[in-house]
Structure formats: C-alpha cells, structure tokens
Motif scaffolding. Structure first.
Motif, short mmCIF file in Angstrom:
data_model
loop_
_atom_site.label_atom_id
_atom_site.label_comp_id
_atom_site.label_asym_id
_atom_site.label_seq_id
_atom_site.Cartn_x
_atom_site.Cartn_y
_atom_site.Cartn_z
N MET A 4 110.01 -49.11 66.86
CA MET A 4 109.43 -49.37 68.16
C MET A 4 110.07 -48.49 69.22
O MET A 4 109.39 -48.00 70.11
N LEU A 5 111.37 -48.29 69.09
CA LEU A 5 112.09 -47.45 70.04
C LEU A 5 111.56 -46.01 70.00
O LEU A 5 111.32 -45.40 71.04
N VAL A 6 111.35 -45.52 68.80
CA VAL A 6 110.85 -44.15 68.65
C VAL A 6 109.46 -44.04 69.27
O VAL A 6 109.16 -43.09 69.99
N ARG A 7 108.62 -45.03 69.02
CA ARG A 7 107.28 -45.03 69.62
C ARG A 7 107.36 -44.97 71.14
O ARG A 7 106.63 -44.20 71.77
N GLU A 8 108.23 -45.78 71.72
CA GLU A 8 108.38 -45.81 73.18
C GLU A 8 108.83 -44.45 73.73
O GLU A 8 108.31 -43.99 74.74
N GLU A 9 109.80 -43.84 73.07
CA GLU A 9 110.30 -42.54 73.53
C GLU A 9 109.20 -41.48 73.45
O GLU A 9 109.07 -40.64 74.33
N LEU A 10 108.42 -41.51 72.37
CA LEU A 10 107.33 -40.54 72.22
C LEU A 10 106.26 -40.77 73.29
O LEU A 10 105.72 -39.81 73.85
N LYS A 11 105.99 -42.03 73.59
CA LYS A 11 105.00 -42.35 74.64
C LYS A 11 105.48 -41.87 76.00
O LYS A 11 104.70 -41.33 76.79
N LYS A 12 106.79 -42.06 76.29
CA LYS A 12 107.35 -41.59 77.56
C LYS A 12 107.16 -40.10 77.73
O LYS A 12 106.98 -39.61 78.85
N LEU A 13 107.24 -39.36 76.61
CA LEU A 13 107.06 -37.91 76.67
C LEU A 13 105.59 -37.52 76.65
O LEU A 13 105.26 -36.34 76.69
N GLY A 14 104.69 -38.50 76.57
CA GLY A 14 103.25 -38.23 76.57
C GLY A 14 102.76 -37.59 75.29
O GLY A 14 101.78 -36.84 75.30
N LEU A 15 103.43 -37.88 74.18
CA LEU A 15 103.07 -37.26 72.90
C LEU A 15 102.16 -38.18 72.09
O LEU A 15 102.26 -39.39 72.13
N HIS A 16 101.26 -37.54 71.35
CA HIS A 16 100.38 -38.27 70.43
C HIS A 16 100.97 -38.15 69.04
O HIS A 16 101.38 -37.07 68.62
N PHE A 17 101.00 -39.27 68.32
CA PHE A 17 101.69 -39.28 67.03
C PHE A 17 101.08 -40.31 66.10
O PHE A 17 100.34 -41.20 66.51
N MET A 18 101.43 -40.15 64.83
CA MET A 18 101.09 -41.13 63.80
C MET A 18 102.38 -41.46 63.07
O MET A 18 103.17 -40.56 62.77
N VAL A 19 102.59 -42.74 62.81
CA VAL A 19 103.74 -43.13 62.01
C VAL A 19 103.33 -42.91 60.56
O VAL A 19 102.36 -43.49 60.08
N VAL A 20 104.04 -42.01 59.88
CA VAL A 20 103.71 -41.66 58.51
C VAL A 20 104.40 -42.62 57.56
O VAL A 20 103.82 -43.12 56.62
N ASP A 21 105.66 -42.87 57.81
CA ASP A 21 106.48 -43.71 56.94
C ASP A 21 107.63 -44.23 57.78
O ASP A 21 107.85 -43.74 58.89
N LEU A 22 108.35 -45.18 57.27
CA LEU A 22 109.50 -45.70 58.00
C LEU A 22 110.44 -44.54 58.33
O LEU A 22 110.88 -43.82 57.45
N GLY A 23 110.69 -44.34 59.60
CA GLY A 23 111.59 -43.27 60.01
C GLY A 23 110.94 -41.90 60.03
O GLY A 23 111.59 -40.90 60.26
N GLU A 24 109.64 -41.84 59.81
CA GLU A 24 108.97 -40.55 59.77
C GLU A 24 107.73 -40.59 60.65
O GLU A 24 106.88 -41.47 60.52
N VAL A 25 107.64 -39.63 61.56
CA VAL A 25 106.55 -39.58 62.51
C VAL A 25 105.93 -38.19 62.48
O VAL A 25 106.63 -37.19 62.40
N ASP A 26 104.60 -38.14 62.56
CA ASP A 26 103.89 -36.87 62.63
C ASP A 26 103.38 -36.73 64.06
O ASP A 26 102.56 -37.53 64.52
N ILE A 27 103.91 -35.74 64.78
CA ILE A 27 103.52 -35.50 66.17
C ILE A 27 102.39 -34.48 66.18
O ILE A 27 102.48 -33.44 65.54
N MET A 28 101.34 -34.80 66.92
CA MET A 28 100.13 -33.98 66.91
C MET A 28 100.28 -32.67 67.69
O MET A 28 99.65 -31.69 67.37
N GLU A 29 101.15 -32.69 68.73
CA GLU A 29 101.33 -31.49 69.55
C GLU A 29 102.54 -30.68 69.09
O GLU A 29 103.39 -31.20 68.38
N ASP A 30 102.57 -29.44 69.53
CA ASP A 30 103.79 -28.64 69.38
C ASP A 30 104.70 -29.03 70.53
O ASP A 30 104.28 -29.08 71.68
N LEU A 31 105.96 -29.31 70.21
CA LEU A 31 106.91 -29.72 71.24
C LEU A 31 107.57 -28.51 71.88
O LEU A 31 107.91 -27.55 71.20
#
Length: 180
Positions: A1-28
């Motif tokens: 949940m913490l990771v989701r919140e941090e990604l949202k704060k940065l305005g990033l779109h993502f999918m949770v792939v697996d526990l501890g693994e996130v796929d971010i749609m944009e180039d950072l």
C-alpha cells in the motif's frame, strides 16, 4: 500500500505484477527515480532496478515461500521449479546466485530447510521421522547428517538445547551478511 501511495504521489500509472513487484507504465525521469528511492528508503523499503538483483530476490523469495510458508509436503525439484517460475535456465540462475550471494542455491536451500526443521522441532508437533518426510528427506539419517553438518549438533542434541536461538529468515544462507 505504501508503494502504491508513493507512486500515486508522483502521478505514475502502474500495475502490481507480484508482491514487491510493480510495472510502471511511464518512463521515469532521474528526479522521479531518486524521489521514489528516497520515499521508499524512509519507509524501510528499497527500490530494486537492477535486473540481476531482482532475479536473486525472486530466487530467495521462492525458496523461502516453499520452505517456510508452504503447508504441503515439499516434494519439489527446486532447479525445475525456479527455472519455470523465473523463466531462465537453471545454470544461469545458479551461476548468478553464486556470483552475487557468495554461496550456492543448494546451500541457501539447505540453510533454510535446517532452520525450518529447527522450528518444527521446537513446536514439538512432529517427531523427527515426520519432519524428515515433510521436508522431503530420503531418511531420518540423511536429515540428521545434514542437520549436524550445518549446526554442529544432532537433532536430538539441538532439541535438548531448545533455548538456542533461531536465525531471522532474511539472514539465513546469506554468506555476505555474515562477512560484514
């Protein structure tokens, strides 16, 4: 949940792939990566962007899950299991693990199995024969020999000294953490 919140704060779109693994749609941007690393570090987490480090973490997590958290009997061939789950040839995984961890996958598995055996013995719900069967040892003698090789004690001796401390899961089989 913490990771989701941090990604949202940065305005990033993502999918949770697996526990501890996130796929971010944009180039950072470099700034976004640094900001994300800092936010995660403050929360006690680490951003892993190194492909080899991520593979090592997957290997460790799969082994820990099977050895410590799986209720079924461990009738498993780890080399096949890891290859299928990670999608790489086992020789590659084995060489990479040894290079980065300073120990083999086999020794890592054995260290975790021994720690799990300690746990099962301390619970006292299973006898040594049942533990050997549950942990997929060919015999009690095989389990006992491996246990003594790793701990310096026979299982019965260990049980007598059951006040001996067990190791935290994250420190088991990690040769480099014992060298620091």
């Amino acid at each position: 949940m913490l990771v989701r919140e941090e990604l949202k704060k940065l305005g990033l779109h993502f999918m949770v792939v697996d526990l501890g693994e996130v796929d971010i749609m944009e180039d950072l941007s470099l700034g976004q990566v640094e900001q994300l690393k800092l936010s995660l570090r403050e929360a006690g987490l680490e951003l892993m962007d190194n492909k080899k480090a991520m593979i090592i973490e997957k290997i460790k997590n799969l082994i820990i899950e099977k050895v410590h958290h799986c209720e079924e009997i461990m009738k498993i061939n780890f080399s096949t299991y890891l290859s299928e789950k990670i999608g790489h040839d086992y020789n590659y995984l084995s060489n990479l693990f040894s290079e980065i961890q300073g120990t083999t996958i086999e020794k890592f598995i054995i260290a975790h199995k021994i720690e799990r055996i300690k746990e099962l013995m301390l619970y006292g719900e299973l006898n040594i024969t049942e533990i050997a069967w549950t942990m997929n040892y060919s015999s009690v003698a095989h389990l006992s020999a491996q246990f003594k090789k790793v701990t310096g004690l026979s299982p019965s001796h260990f049980k007598k000294f059951s006040d001996l401390k067990r190791s935290p899961i994250e420190e088991i089989g990690n040769l480099k953490s014992h060298q620091d």
